[in-house]
Scaffold this motif. Sequence first.
Motif, PDB file in Angstrom:
ATOM      1  N   VAL A 203      -9.208   2.260  10.125  1.00 51.77           N
ATOM      2  CA  VAL A 203      -8.433   3.400  10.609  1.00 51.77           C
ATOM      3  C   VAL A 203      -6.923   3.164  10.506  1.00 51.77           C
ATOM      4  O   VAL A 203      -6.194   3.753  10.067  1.00 51.77           O
ATOM      5  CB  VAL A 203      -8.929   3.948  12.088  1.00 51.77           C
ATOM      6  N   HIS A 204      -6.493   1.966  10.777  1.00 53.93           N
ATOM      7  CA  HIS A 204      -4.934   1.663  10.973  1.00 53.93           C
ATOM      8  C   HIS A 204      -4.540   1.718   9.439  1.00 53.93           C
ATOM      9  O   HIS A 204      -3.761   2.178   9.126  1.00 53.93           O
ATOM     10  CB  HIS A 204      -4.657   0.616  11.602  1.00 53.93           C
ATOM     11  N   ASP A 205      -5.197   1.006   8.631  1.00 45.00           N
ATOM     12  CA  ASP A 205      -4.772   0.749   7.217  1.00 45.00           C
ATOM     13  C   ASP A 205      -4.984   2.140   6.504  1.00 45.00           C
ATOM     14  O   ASP A 205      -4.399   2.464   5.424  1.00 45.00           O
ATOM     15  CB  ASP A 205      -5.501  -0.260   6.342  1.00 45.00           C
ATOM     16  N   THR A 206      -5.807   3.081   6.952  1.00 48.15           N
ATOM     17  CA  THR A 206      -5.855   4.421   6.229  1.00 48.15           C
ATOM     18  C   THR A 206      -4.684   5.336   6.592  1.00 48.15           C
ATOM     19  O   THR A 206      -4.253   6.025   5.459  1.00 48.15           O
ATOM     20  CB  THR A 206      -6.968   5.005   6.757  1.00 48.15           C
ATOM     21  N   VAL A 207      -4.029   5.352   7.939  1.00 46.06           N
ATOM     22  CA  VAL A 207      -3.263   6.030   8.105  1.00 46.06           C
ATOM     23  C   VAL A 207      -1.519   5.539   8.265  1.00 46.06           C
ATOM     24  O   VAL A 207      -0.577   6.072   8.300  1.00 46.06           O
ATOM     25  CB  VAL A 207      -3.386   6.834   9.634  1.00 46.06           C
ATOM     26  N   VAL A 208      -1.789   4.266   8.088  1.00 48.93           N
ATOM     27  CA  VAL A 208      -0.245   3.321   8.234  1.00 48.93           C
ATOM     28  C   VAL A 208       0.075   2.717   6.731  1.00 48.93           C
ATOM     29  O   VAL A 208      -0.796   1.730   6.492  1.00 48.93           O
ATOM     30  CB  VAL A 208      -0.163   2.456   9.251  1.00 48.93           C
ATOM     31  N   PRO A 209       0.796   3.199   6.034  1.00 48.09           N
ATOM     32  CA  PRO A 209       1.081   2.384   4.595  1.00 48.09           C
ATOM     33  C   PRO A 209       1.718   1.240   4.745  1.00 48.09           C
ATOM     34  O   PRO A 209       2.263   1.065   5.883  1.00 48.09           O
ATOM     35  CB  PRO A 209       2.113   3.564   4.113  1.00 48.09           C
ATOM     36  N   GLY A 210       1.271   0.312   3.672  1.00 43.21           N
ATOM     37  CA  GLY A 210       1.654  -0.968   3.749  1.00 43.21           C
ATOM     38  C   GLY A 210       0.828  -1.640   2.517  1.00 43.21           C
ATOM     39  O   GLY A 210      -0.103  -1.078   1.959  1.00 43.21           O
ATOM     40  N   VAL A 211       1.646  -2.966   2.381  1.00 38.68           N
ATOM     41  CA  VAL A 211       1.017  -3.550   1.208  1.00 38.68           C
ATOM     42  C   VAL A 211       0.828  -5.104   1.648  1.00 38.68           C
ATOM     43  O   VAL A 211       1.706  -5.607   2.141  1.00 38.68           O
ATOM     44  CB  VAL A 211       1.643  -3.522   0.083  1.00 38.68           C
ATOM     45  N   GLN A 212      -0.517  -5.732   1.938  1.00 40.59           N
ATOM     46  CA  GLN A 212      -0.632  -6.957   2.192  1.00 40.59           C
ATOM     47  C   GLN A 212       0.098  -8.159   1.208  1.00 40.59           C
ATOM     48  O   GLN A 212      -0.138  -7.833   0.077  1.00 40.59           O
ATOM     49  CB  GLN A 212      -2.123  -7.404   1.942  1.00 40.59           C
ATOM     50  N   GLY A 213       0.987  -8.985   1.949  1.00 41.17           N
ATOM     51  CA  GLY A 213       1.886  -9.936   1.149  1.00 41.17           C
ATOM     52  C   GLY A 213       3.081  -9.145   0.536  1.00 41.17           C
ATOM     53  O   GLY A 213       3.952  -9.906   0.037  1.00 41.17           O
ATOM     54  N   GLY A 214       3.296  -7.942   0.925  1.00 36.85           N
ATOM     55  CA  GLY A 214       4.718  -7.191   0.319  1.00 36.85           C
ATOM     56  C   GLY A 214       4.275  -6.419  -1.013  1.00 36.85           C
ATOM     57  O   GLY A 214       3.695  -6.780  -1.819  1.00 36.85           O
ATOM     58  N   LEU A 215       5.260  -5.546  -1.294  1.00 43.94           N
ATOM     59  CA  LEU A 215       5.338  -4.753  -2.500  1.00 43.94           C
ATOM     60  C   LEU A 215       6.029  -5.606  -3.674  1.00 43.94           C
ATOM     61  O   LEU A 215       7.127  -6.232  -3.372  1.00 43.94           O
ATOM     62  CB  LEU A 215       5.929  -3.350  -2.112  1.00 43.94           C
ATOM     63  N   ASP A 216       5.361  -5.903  -4.644  1.00 45.31           N
ATOM     64  CA  ASP A 216       6.057  -6.570  -5.810  1.00 45.31           C
ATOM     65  C   ASP A 216       5.422  -5.942  -7.074  1.00 45.31           C
ATOM     66  O   ASP A 216       4.719  -4.680  -6.939  1.00 45.31           O
ATOM     67  CB  ASP A 216       5.894  -7.994  -5.806  1.00 45.31           C
ATOM     68  N   GLY A 217       5.925  -6.138  -8.194  1.00 43.01           N
ATOM     69  CA  GLY A 217       5.284  -5.714  -9.471  1.00 43.01           C
ATOM     70  C   GLY A 217       3.769  -5.655  -9.745  1.00 43.01           C
ATOM     71  O   GLY A 217       3.367  -4.725 -10.168  1.00 43.01           O
ATOM     72  N   THR A 218       3.331  -6.630  -9.322  1.00 41.33           N
ATOM     73  CA  THR A 218       1.827  -6.652  -9.648  1.00 41.33           C
ATOM     74  C   THR A 218       1.137  -5.911  -8.600  1.00 41.33           C
ATOM     75  O   THR A 218       0.199  -5.090  -8.853  1.00 41.33           O
ATOM     76  CB  THR A 218       1.178  -8.280  -9.163  1.00 41.33           C
ATOM     77  N   SER A 219       1.401  -5.582  -7.432  1.00 36.19           N
ATOM     78  CA  SER A 219       0.789  -4.690  -6.198  1.00 36.19           C
ATOM     79  C   SER A 219       1.165  -3.586  -6.626  1.00 36.19           C
ATOM     80  O   SER A 219       0.332  -2.455  -6.680  1.00 36.19           O
ATOM     81  CB  SER A 219       1.318  -5.255  -4.916  1.00 36.19           C
ATOM     82  N   LEU A 220       2.306  -3.132  -7.342  1.00 35.63           N
ATOM     83  CA  LEU A 220       2.851  -1.735  -7.789  1.00 35.63           C
ATOM     84  C   LEU A 220       1.965  -1.412  -8.888  1.00 35.63           C
ATOM     85  O   LEU A 220       1.387  -0.351  -9.106  1.00 35.63           O
ATOM     86  CB  LEU A 220       4.289  -1.671  -8.009  1.00 35.63           C
ATOM     87  N   LEU A 221       1.783  -2.312  -9.902  1.00 35.92           N
ATOM     88  CA  LEU A 221       0.815  -2.207 -11.093  1.00 35.92           C
ATOM     89  C   LEU A 221      -0.383  -1.459 -10.220  1.00 35.92           C
ATOM     90  O   LEU A 221      -1.343  -0.487 -11.038  1.00 35.92           O
ATOM     91  CB  LEU A 221       0.573  -3.111 -11.708  1.00 35.92           C
ATOM     92  N   LEU A 222      -1.002  -2.196  -9.520  1.00 38.30           N
ATOM     93  CA  LEU A 222      -2.534  -1.749  -8.843  1.00 38.30           C
ATOM     94  C   LEU A 222      -2.453  -0.374  -8.264  1.00 38.30           C
ATOM     95  O   LEU A 222      -3.321   0.297  -8.418  1.00 38.30           O
ATOM     96  CB  LEU A 222      -2.688  -2.939  -7.988  1.00 38.30           C
TER      97      LEU A 222
END
Length: 537
Positions: A203-222
Amino acid sequence: MATQIDTFDSVVAAGDIRGALGTVRQHDLAPRRTWRARLLTLLAIMGPGMIVMVGDNDAGGVATYAQAGQNYGTSLLWTLLLLVPVLIVNQEMCVRLGAVTGVGHARLILERFGKFWGAFSVGDLFILNFLTLVTEFVGISLAMGYFGISPLISVPVSAVALIAVTITGSFRRWERFMYGFIVVNLVAVPLALIVHPDLGRVVHDTVVPGVQGGLDGTSLLLIISVVGTTVAPWQLFFQQSNVVDKRITPRWVNYERWDTVLGSVVTEIGAAALLIAAAFAFANTDLAGRFTDAGAVAAGLAQTVGPVAGALFAIFLLDAAIIGAAAVTLATTYAFGDVFGIRHSLHRGIGEAKGFYGSYSLLVALAAGIVLIPNAPLGLMTMAVQALAGVLLPSATVFLLLLCNDRDVLGPWTNPRWLNIVASVIVGVLLLLSLVLVVTTLFPDADATLVTTGLGGLVAVGLGGIGVLEMGTARRSPHPPDMLALGRDTWRMPPLALLNRPVWSPTRKVGMLALRGYLLMAAVLLVVKVFQLALGQ
C-alpha cells in the motif's frame, strides 16, 4: 439526423452487435430502465476495451513488470496507479472516435492531416507493432521452454493457432477466444498471494512515489518501459477499429466507456500482481536485482517459492503473449486496411478479405521466424521495444487530441475543456520522461532527479503557453448553433470526402515538426542506451 458512415468496409459497418456474451439488435432503441437490462447490454457490448487493456499486459509487459519487481522491489508500484487514468483518458477518446466516425484511426490521420503526417504516424505504428509482435513470440518461446518444449515446436504451433483463431470469419467467435484467454489471465492473483506479500509495504509503495536505490538513467529507462508497455500506441489503433468492427454506435458509447474502465482496472491488477510476486519472491536472495528475461523469472520463482509459482508465471506469460500477439497484429492489419483501402473486418470470411487475413498471417509468420534466430538477445530486445513505445507515445497522443478536438469529425462529441487539460498534462509527463532519458544518455553523470525537476519546470511552462493559445482559438471558433442542437446519440461524421481538411496555424505546424524531430532523436538515443546496457556500460 444521422449521416452516412464513410468506411472502406461499409457493407459490414452497420448491423447487429454480436458480442461474445450477447447481442444488441441494430434497430434496438428501447431504454434500459433496470439494472438487469443494463448489465445484459454491457455484456453484449463489452469486448474492445477489455481485450485492448488485457492485451496490454502482453509478453513485454510481463517481462517489464517482473524486471521492476526483481530489480527495484515494490518501489515502482506507484507508476501503475498513476497509469490507470492515463489508460482511461486515452482509450475513451478512441471509443468516441470509433463510434461517431465509423472509420479507423489510421484512416482518420491520413485524411485529416495528409500523407506527410500520416506516413510518420502510421509508419511508426507498423515498425513498432512488428517489433512488439516479435517480443510476443519471445514470450511464447520462454514460457513453453519452462515446460521443456523447444521453440522449434512451440513458436510455429502458436503461430498457426493465432492465424486459425482469427480467420474464422466470425467476430463473435474471435471475441469468445479472446475471453477464454482473459480468464486464464487471472492466474496472476494467486501467484501474488503465494509469495505472502507485506500488504502494508504494498500500500505504501502504491501511493508514495519513489525508486529503490534512487533515480538514475537505468531506473528511468525501466520507468519509461513501464509506461510504454502499459499505454502503448497500438492500443489507440486497435480499440478504435475494433469498436467500428463491432458496430458500436454513439448510442452505446457509455457502455463501451465502462468496458474500457473495467479493462483498465483488470489490467493494472494483473500488472501489480506480477510486480509484487517478483518483488517478494526475490527479495533478500541472490537473484535480487539480476533480471535477465521472463524465462529466468519463471525458473527463479520455482527455485525461491516453489514449482507451482514458476508454473503459474509461465502460464501467465504464455497467455499474455497470445493475447498480445492477436491484438497487436490485428491493430496493424486494421491500419493496413485503412491505408491501402482493402476490406478489413472480422465479420468477413477469407474469400471476402484476402488482403486483410493475408497480411495478418504474413506478419505472424515473419515475427515467429525472427524469434527462432539462434542467440538473439531476447530479454534486452523486449525491454527496448517497450521503452521505444514510451518514447513515441507523446506523438500518438497529440494526434489523438487533435482528432478529438476536430469539430468536423466529432461534432457535439468533441473533448470538453477539462479533458483537454488532463490529456495535455499526460502528454507533458510523457514528454518529460523522454527528455530526461535523452539528457541522462548524453550526460551519464548528470543527477537524474535534478534533471527531472528542471525539465519538469520547462515542460510546465510550455504547456501553460500552449494552453493560453488554444483557449484563445477556442473562443474564436465556438460550436455552430445547429451542431449543438443535434442529438448526440444520432450524430455521425459526414463522409470524409465531404469534409474540409483542417487548417493549421504556423505555430502548430512548427510545434508538430519540432515534436517529431525531437522524438526521432530520442528514439535514436534510446537505441544508444540499449546498446550501452548490452555492452555492460
